[in-house]
Enzyme design. Structure first.
Site, mmCIF file in Angstrom:
data_model
loop_
_atom_site.group_PDB
_atom_site.id
_atom_site.type_symbol
_atom_site.label_atom_id
_atom_site.label_comp_id
_atom_site.label_asym_id
_atom_site.label_seq_id
_atom_site.Cartn_x
_atom_site.Cartn_y
_atom_site.Cartn_z
ATOM 1 C CG HIS A 40 -0.283 -0.278 2.518
ATOM 2 N ND1 HIS A 40 0.658 0.580 3.065
ATOM 3 C CD2 HIS A 40 -0.393 -1.306 3.404
ATOM 4 C CE1 HIS A 40 1.078 0.117 4.219
ATOM 5 N NE2 HIS A 40 0.461 -1.037 4.453
ATOM 6 C CD GLU A 41 1.480 6.436 -1.193
ATOM 7 O OE1 GLU A 41 2.438 7.235 -1.177
ATOM 8 O OE2 GLU A 41 1.125 5.809 -2.214
ATOM 9 C CG HIS A 43 4.295 -1.720 1.933
ATOM 10 N ND1 HIS A 43 2.961 -2.033 2.047
ATOM 11 C CD2 HIS A 43 4.923 -2.421 2.906
ATOM 12 C CE1 HIS A 43 2.790 -2.894 3.030
ATOM 13 N NE2 HIS A 43 3.960 -3.140 3.580
ATOM 14 N N GLY A 153 9.080 0.820 8.256
ATOM 15 C CA GLY A 153 8.065 1.774 8.668
ATOM 16 C C GLY A 153 7.975 1.867 10.178
ATOM 17 C CE LYS A 155 1.038 -0.289 10.242
ATOM 18 N NZ LYS A 155 0.920 -1.513 11.088
ATOM 19 N NE ARG A 193 -2.159 -9.082 10.846
ATOM 20 C CZ ARG A 193 -0.845 -9.199 10.910
ATOM 21 N NH1 ARG A 193 -0.103 -8.099 10.872
ATOM 22 N NH2 ARG A 193 -0.266 -10.380 10.996
#
Length: 301
Positions: A40-41, A43, A153, A155, A193
């Site tokens: 996704h964005e 990555h 990342g 996160k 997820r």
């Protein structure tokens, strides 16, 4: 962009590229972006960062079975190879490594890389053995690719801290580059997820960023928020959402991940402070965090 599914083929390609550059008197920088796919964005932002800092960018896509527990979502983990390859090419990856489980683990692995202490809290407490699988596969990827820089990342802030500790302790010749969290316009942190979330659960999940943003505003406004107050406020905000089941709310030093005294004022801490949450919505477990810098400026990571 080249796609490789075998270790030896990727190694041969990388050696050839490096040798060709060396013959021209050039030293090329290699960047590695390790992922489990379903890109996704978030990555994409890692790939863009790697593209801007390296001559050669390698993206790995591997759903690593040894970092999943027996009751976790290994078999259901989302996969979309076609979309992943399109995104990788769009963002300028030079090579994509797409190994099978049999290629990475031809026999049951008898060797694991373990990082102690940092893995005993947060997700490490909720997912025993998870980080042993992460550090083992990342060490394998680093040996295969031999990157100069590797991109992760924030996160997964604990993962970034654990990988950085492994690299320092074992003298890996690689720079770990943490990259900021990428969020949807409504604040939800991007995650592979998120696809599991029902519309109701996705809306409920906004409570994570809302609780953290509220704390961020207080710190940036100069309020003397303590560790204990911050924890209580976040727990209260999340608990009001009936679809949310809290796994943990933890406030620790970063990157050391050490416990802090409840009366410690966040903005006065001598180290950076990680405020991390893990919450389940239905069957989907999401994580999010912010970091408070030494100067008291709260930032999303």
């Amino acid at each position: 962009m080249k796609v490789f599914r075998e270790i030896n083929e990727l190694r041969t390609y990388l050696k050839s590229e490096r040798l060709a550059s060396a013959r021209q008197g050039k030293f090329i920088q290699t960047g590695l972006v390790p992922t489990m796919g379903y890109l996704h964005e978030g990555h994409a932002s890692l790939l863009r960062k790697a593209r801007g800092e390296n001559d050669l960018v390698v993206l790995s896509i591997f759903v690593n079975p040894i970092q999943f527990g027996p009751n976790e979502d290994l078999d259901k983990y989302p996969r979309d190879e076609k979309n992943d390859l399109q995104l990788a090419e769009r963002e300028g990856a030079d090579a994509v490594f797409l190994p099978s489980v049999e290629e990475m683990y031809p026999v049951p692995t008898k060797t694991k890389v373990l990082v102690q202490q940092l893995t005993s809290r947060l997700c490490g407490a909720s997912r025993p053995g998870h980080f042993d699988g992460v550090t083992t596969v990342v060490s394998k990827l680093m040996h295969i690719v031999q990157p100069d820089n590797a991109y992760f990342g924030q996160k997964d802030a604990q993962q970034a801290a654990v990988i950085s500790q492994m690299v320092a302790d074992l003298n890996f010749d690689v720079r770990i580059v943490p990259c900021p969290i990428v969020r949807e316009k409504d604040g939800l942190a991007l995650s592979s997820r998120n696809v599991y979330l029902s519309p109701e659960d996705r809306n409920a999940a906004l409570v994570l960023s809302r609780s953290l943003l509220t704390l961020q505003s207080k710190v940036e406004a100069g309020e003397a928020v303590t560790v204990g107050q911050a924890s209580e406020d976040i727990i209260h905000t999340i608990s009001v959402e009936p679809r949310a089941l809290i796994d943990y709310v933890e406030i620790v030093t970063f990157p050391g991940l050490s416990a802090m005294e409840p009366g410690q004022v966040l903005a006065e801490a001598e180290e950076e402070v990680l405020i991390a949450v893990a919450v389940k919505f239905g069957n989907t477990r999401l994580i999010d965090n912010i970091i408070v810098t030494k100067k008291g400026e709260a930032i999303h990571v």
